[in-house]
Scaffold this active site. Structure first.
Site, PDB file in Angstrom:
ATOM      1  CD  GLU A  72      -2.795   1.386   2.315  1.00 60.55           C
ATOM      2  OE1 GLU A  72      -2.827   0.554   3.233  1.00 60.55           O
ATOM      3  OE2 GLU A  72      -3.664   2.257   2.136  1.00 60.55           O
ATOM      4  CG  ASP A  93      -3.359  -2.463   4.095  1.00 60.41           C
ATOM      5  OD1 ASP A  93      -2.534  -1.686   4.615  1.00 60.41           O
ATOM      6  OD2 ASP A  93      -4.552  -2.174   3.908  1.00 60.41           O
ATOM      7  CB  ILE A  95      -1.506  -0.402   9.410  1.00 59.58           C
ATOM      8  CG1 ILE A  95      -0.164  -0.557  10.115  1.00 59.58           C
ATOM      9  CG2 ILE A  95      -2.633  -0.210  10.439  1.00 59.58           C
ATOM     10  CD1 ILE A  95       0.182   0.562  11.087  1.00 59.58           C
ATOM     11  CG  ASP A  96      -7.216  -3.308   6.049  1.00 58.67           C
ATOM     12  OD1 ASP A  96      -7.355  -2.328   5.303  1.00 58.67           O
ATOM     13  OD2 ASP A  96      -8.129  -4.090   6.310  1.00 58.67           O
ATOM     14  CB  THR A  98      -4.273   3.638   8.565  1.00 62.62           C
ATOM     15  OG1 THR A  98      -3.563   2.641   7.845  1.00 62.62           O
ATOM     16  CG2 THR A  98      -3.287   4.663   9.095  1.00 62.62           C
ATOM     17  CG  ASP A 222      -7.689  -2.172   1.177  1.00 65.63           C
ATOM     18  OD1 ASP A 222      -7.127  -1.949   2.259  1.00 65.63           O
ATOM     19  OD2 ASP A 222      -7.845  -1.299   0.294  1.00 65.63           O
TER      20      ASP A 222
END
Ligand code: LIP
Length: 277
Positions: A72, A93, A95-96, A98, A222
């Site tokens: 990402e 990702d 940190i999905d 955020t 995602d």
């Protein structure tokens, strides 16, 4: 195609890396330093997103030099476009969720999907604050903390618990579309939840906690890891218009059953056409 031994090894490494990434998230939680915005004031990136992605890319590069990576943060800052080939590709990702991470709302995770020949073959989603590790290898079922998980077969749309998100854009056309879609499903289902992480939303359907989820504007990072976790748990992923899923298309329906997914697709009045990843 990768051999089953290769997949087991990639999964072992992926889990190790996801757990390390989780430790980075926990130790940075609440510090909230260096928050930048991307598409809008509500589309955030922190220094931890960037640090986790750099860590994962570095380790994957050392362990599997022939594998490719899509992430990402490097895709969003323009330093590495999404080049998706048939080679084994780790789509990440860091940190999905955020926004949740910034607010210390615990529904956030690191999400890893691996594709071979453009097909997702492995998924790892780890939520350090909820202490949940979701995993799936193609053909081998889906697991949460090592325990097999299955979707809930919801019989009618009326009884379905749905998940929808507002997304990161704040443009007028976007806001209208999101509300039109939400209104179309809100009063004909049990209810709608909005938790802020595409990967965890989908894993919750895989675990049988909710029945369907849709979102426009998602990216391949995602959707990749969580989509195989859902399908291996017996669920389905599809394009919002009802065709097969294309993880570069920015459109996503996830559901415990094909019939609820189809009904959701048929019900949504607005199908946004967005620039592909
Ligand atoms: C987020 C998604 C969430 C969506 C946000 C954003 P991020 O991912 O998981 O469902 O509504 O717009 O895309 O940016 O936190 O990795």
């Amino acid at each position: 195609m990768a051999s089953s031994q290769e997949l087991v090894e990639w999964e072992r490494v992926g889990i190790e890396l996801a757990m390390e990434a989780g430790k980075m998230m926990v130790s940075a939680s609440g510090r909230n330093t260096n928050i930048d915005t991307k598409a809008s004031f509500a589309d955030l990136v922190t220094e931890t997103d960037k640090a986790v992605e750099a860590f994962l890319f570095g380790e994957i590069g050392k362990k599997f030099p022939s594998h490719k990576t899509i992430g990402e943060e490097s895709a969003s800052d323009g330093s590495a476009k999404c080049v998706w080939t048939d080679a084994p590709t780790w789509i990440i990702d860091p940190i999905d969720g955020t926004m949740n991470f910034v607010h210390t709302f615990p529904f956030t995770c690191v999400s890893i999907g691996v594709t071979v020949n453009k097909k997702v073959v492995l998924g790892i989603v780890y939520s350090p604050f909820l202490d949940k590790l979701y995993t799936a290898r193609i053909g081998c079922g889906a697991f949460c903390n090592g325990r097999p998980i299955k979707v809930r077969p919801c019989a009618t749309f009326k009884e379905a618990l749905l998940i929808a998100e507002l997304g990161g854009s704040r443009e007028e056309e976007w806001k209208k579309a999101v509300f039109k879609n939400l209104q179309s499903v809100a009063w004909i289902s049990h209810s709608v939840r909005s938790l802020g992480s595409a990967a965890l939303n989908t894993c919750y359907i895989a675990e049988g906690f909710a029945d369907a989820y849709y979102e426009f504007g998602l990216h391949c990072w995602d959707m990749a890891g969580c989509s195989i976790i859902l399908t291996e748990a017996g669920g389905v992923v599809m394009d919002t218009k009802g065709g097969p899923i294309d993880i570069m298309s920015r459109r996503f329906i996830a559901s415990g059953t094909g019939s609820i997914a189809k009904q959701l697709s048929d019900t949504l009045p607005v199908h946004l056409e967005l620039e592909r990843d």
